[in-house]
Design a protein around this motif. Structure first.
Motif, PDB file in Angstrom:
ATOM      1  N   GLU A  18      49.513 -13.586 -43.791  1.00  0.00           N
ATOM      2  CA  GLU A  18      49.608 -14.314 -45.060  1.00  0.00           C
ATOM      3  C   GLU A  18      49.124 -15.748 -44.885  1.00  0.00           C
ATOM      4  O   GLU A  18      48.453 -16.298 -45.762  1.00  0.00           O
ATOM      5  CB  GLU A  18      51.045 -14.289 -45.576  1.00  0.00           C
ATOM      6  N   TRP A  19      49.446 -16.367 -43.781  1.00  0.00           N
ATOM      7  CA  TRP A  19      49.017 -17.738 -43.515  1.00  0.00           C
ATOM      8  C   TRP A  19      47.490 -17.791 -43.398  1.00  0.00           C
ATOM      9  O   TRP A  19      46.861 -18.703 -43.931  1.00  0.00           O
ATOM     10  CB  TRP A  19      49.689 -18.256 -42.248  1.00  0.00           C
ATOM     11  N   ILE A  20      46.901 -16.834 -42.723  1.00  0.00           N
ATOM     12  CA  ILE A  20      45.450 -16.777 -42.570  1.00  0.00           C
ATOM     13  C   ILE A  20      44.784 -16.602 -43.937  1.00  0.00           C
ATOM     14  O   ILE A  20      43.792 -17.272 -44.250  1.00  0.00           O
ATOM     15  CB  ILE A  20      45.038 -15.636 -41.608  1.00  0.00           C
ATOM     16  N   GLN A  21      45.312 -15.708 -44.764  1.00  0.00           N
ATOM     17  CA  GLN A  21      44.736 -15.508 -46.090  1.00  0.00           C
ATOM     18  C   GLN A  21      44.822 -16.778 -46.918  1.00  0.00           C
ATOM     19  O   GLN A  21      43.875 -17.128 -47.636  1.00  0.00           O
ATOM     20  CB  GLN A  21      45.429 -14.356 -46.811  1.00  0.00           C
ATOM     21  N   ALA A  22      45.934 -17.472 -46.849  1.00  0.00           N
ATOM     22  CA  ALA A  22      46.078 -18.727 -47.593  1.00  0.00           C
ATOM     23  C   ALA A  22      45.064 -19.756 -47.107  1.00  0.00           C
ATOM     24  O   ALA A  22      44.477 -20.489 -47.911  1.00  0.00           O
ATOM     25  CB  ALA A  22      47.500 -19.265 -47.450  1.00  0.00           C
ATOM     26  N   ASP A  33      44.479 -10.076 -50.408  1.00  0.00           N
ATOM     27  CA  ASP A  33      45.159 -11.326 -50.755  1.00  0.00           C
ATOM     28  C   ASP A  33      45.705 -11.239 -52.172  1.00  0.00           C
ATOM     29  O   ASP A  33      45.012 -10.789 -53.092  1.00  0.00           O
ATOM     30  CB  ASP A  33      44.185 -12.500 -50.634  1.00  0.00           C
ATOM     31  N   SER A  34      46.934 -11.664 -52.369  1.00  0.00           N
ATOM     32  CA  SER A  34      47.583 -11.574 -53.682  1.00  0.00           C
ATOM     33  C   SER A  34      46.912 -12.449 -54.737  1.00  0.00           C
ATOM     34  O   SER A  34      47.062 -12.199 -55.923  1.00  0.00           O
ATOM     35  CB  SER A  34      49.060 -11.963 -53.560  1.00  0.00           C
ATOM     36  N   CYS A  35      46.157 -13.451 -54.341  1.00  0.00           N
ATOM     37  CA  CYS A  35      45.498 -14.325 -55.312  1.00  0.00           C
ATOM     38  C   CYS A  35      44.259 -13.681 -55.922  1.00  0.00           C
ATOM     39  O   CYS A  35      43.869 -14.008 -57.027  1.00  0.00           O
ATOM     40  CB  CYS A  35      45.123 -15.657 -54.663  1.00  0.00           C
ATOM     41  N   GLY A  36      43.613 -12.794 -55.202  1.00  0.00           N
ATOM     42  CA  GLY A  36      42.436 -12.113 -55.732  1.00  0.00           C
ATOM     43  C   GLY A  36      41.251 -13.049 -55.911  1.00  0.00           C
ATOM     44  O   GLY A  36      40.963 -13.880 -55.062  1.00  0.00           O
ATOM     45  N   SER A  37      40.591 -12.928 -57.063  1.00  0.00           N
ATOM     46  CA  SER A  37      39.393 -13.717 -57.355  1.00  0.00           C
ATOM     47  C   SER A  37      39.765 -15.071 -57.944  1.00  0.00           C
ATOM     48  O   SER A  37      40.758 -15.209 -58.648  1.00  0.00           O
ATOM     49  CB  SER A  37      38.508 -12.971 -58.356  1.00  0.00           C
TER      50      SER A  37
END
Length: 143
Positions: free
Chosen positions: A33-37, A114-118
């Motif tokens: 999750e940290w990497i995706q952020a 990633d939960s944020c998507g586009s």
């Protein structure tokens, strides 16, 4: 006199392995999750560069520009990718007074889940929904 063998018993070894497994099970998802952020900044930076390029383009032209007008296409394939390579970049709905720039996660690069998507922005700033399509919320823009 008999000496005692030194070492670990099977129970002690299994207990240590269990504890290590539990810790890894907790730490790995948090790390992902940290990497995706951290990678979200790739999309945000690319979109802000497009926004700046759009304003420069619009100062010299009667309409906003398409993605090909704003960015180089080193591969010559018409696919525009963010600097880090995690997002495909698109500019649509180009008119004299508006545009929509979007950064869509590329498959196989780790951001698809990633939960944020586009991410998207237009001439007024970040866009969270347009035409029934949901984009990253304000919390995602803050990383």
């Amino acid at each position: 006199m008999r000496t005692q063998e030194e070492g670990f018993t099977l129970i002690q070894t299994m207990l240590v392995l269990t504890i290590v497994g539990i810790l890894a099970g907790i730490a790995l998802p948090a790390y992902q999750e940290w990497i995706q952020a951290a990678r979200r900044s790739d999309a945000i930076t690319a979109l802000l560069e497009i926004q700046l390029a759009q304003e420069k383009w619009r100062a010299r032209s009667p309409v906003y520009g398409g993605i090909g007008d704003l960015r180089d296409d080193p591969e010559g394939d018409g696919v525009f990718v963010s600097t880090g390579g995690y997002y495909a970049l698109h500019v649509t709905d180009v008119t004299a007074g508006a545009y929509l720039a979007a950064a869509v996660p590329l498959s196989g690069r780790g951001q698809v889940s990633d939960s944020c998507g586009s991410f998207a922005l237009d001439q007024d700033g970040p866009v969270h929904q347009r035409g029934g399509v949901a984009y990253a919320n304000a919390g995602c823009w803050r990383n």
